[in-house]
Design an enzyme around this catalytic site. Sequence first.
Site, short mmCIF file in Angstrom:
data_model
loop_
_atom_site.label_atom_id
_atom_site.label_comp_id
_atom_site.label_asym_id
_atom_site.label_seq_id
_atom_site.Cartn_x
_atom_site.Cartn_y
_atom_site.Cartn_z
N CYS A 187 0.79 -1.24 0.00
CA CYS A 187 0.00 0.00 0.00
C CYS A 187 0.82 1.29 0.00
O CYS A 187 0.64 2.14 -0.86
CB CYS A 187 -0.95 0.01 1.21
N ILE A 188 1.69 1.45 0.98
CA ILE A 188 2.31 2.76 1.19
C ILE A 188 3.17 3.22 0.01
O ILE A 188 3.15 4.39 -0.35
CB ILE A 188 3.10 2.77 2.52
#
Length: 443
Positions: free
Chosen positions: A274-275
């Site tokens: 995600c990040i």
Amino acid sequence: MDSCLPTLIERLAERKATIAVIGLGYVGLPLSQALTDTGNKVIGFDIDPAKTSALQAGRSYIKHIPDEIVRGMVGKGFEATSDISRLSEADAVLICVPTPLTRNREPDLGYVTSTAESLVPYLRAGQLIVLESTTYPGTTDEVLKPILERSGLRSEETLFIAYSPEREDPGNTSYNTARIPKVIGGDGPKAAAAAAALYGQFVERLVPVSDTKSAEAVKLTENIFRAVNIALVNELKLVYEAMGIDIWEVIEAARTKPFGFMPFYPGPGLGGHCIPIDPFYLTWKAREFEVPVRFVELAGEINTAMPGIVVERIAETLDARFKKGLNGSRVLVVGLAYKKNIDDMRESPALRIIELLEKRGAVADYHDPFIPAIKPSRQYQPLAGRLSVPLDPATVGGYDLVLIVTDHDGIDWDALVANARVVVDTRNATRNVEKHRDSIVKA
């Protein structure tokens, strides 16, 4: 309310519904576990038959989910399958498939669209379809919904469509799926009610928002917040380093302030699904509205550059200590997972660092107690199949330099430093090592 919705909500409330989870990875498998533990009949679908066969036999392929958990799931009726037609049995279908970036850092929704297209022949009136995959605002409404409506069913009439972002944190023992508040956005009030009825069975707190776009934006906001703050401390690290200041000492002192400060830590680059990806999903979508997002783009550039900066630090260290360059040097990378104590190597900066080292002629091996062999990936195909080397004194001493990328618990950092010629530490893992500190270089 139309007759489909009360029937669906009643079946969910009485645990008579069948729930299908598409994608049995780091998100889908814990979600299947939570649903199974609360008495639901769960069908887990994955296109990889090796995964479904392993699960059906009670074997886990995720380090922090032991075999006994999977055996317990199967004992409670969980079924894992690669037969797409089984999805026709489901009252609710939860989609947990990857949403990577292309090489040009644009959203790749191939897994979402192919999943939706595969679902169409098996849809029936009264089903709830929830997308959990991280994506840009508008995906559920603009991409998923039109494909599902090819079935002839209509959202908010005979089909209920929602978005609820996954918030899994692999390896986090304090917050499992049930304890993490669940954001829900429906494509209308009926879908929102159906989604609340489903997730309310096993999640301690529901957080409804007005629509699917808002729910999608929540997920991006959470991870962009982390990405921007990590970029900030990565940049501060470079500035303070030039001034002779230890960024780790500064952060530890700053975090004693009881208000107005939240600690984030520098590192060799971002990892996980995600990040590293979410900022680029937003910047891509923002172009459609001609709105610049310079702050987010800058954070993405800083974090993406970190593996290259680490490689430069390695080159400088080799030159300063041994008067030799990267070409022909032997480097041992300690830690392949993107964070400590898990076996997840998705988007790990270690992979990019190994690639950059080898492009400059270095020999790069790795050690990771959680990843015995590098798994195949689209971006780093040449690295697939490489094996973790042991961390014994003779092996460590045979390398020109040891690079710490992941600070796994259980590694004897004192012994590592004692046996290495020089250690470049990107995680402050050696902070408590007292002897041979002249062998440690922070990066």
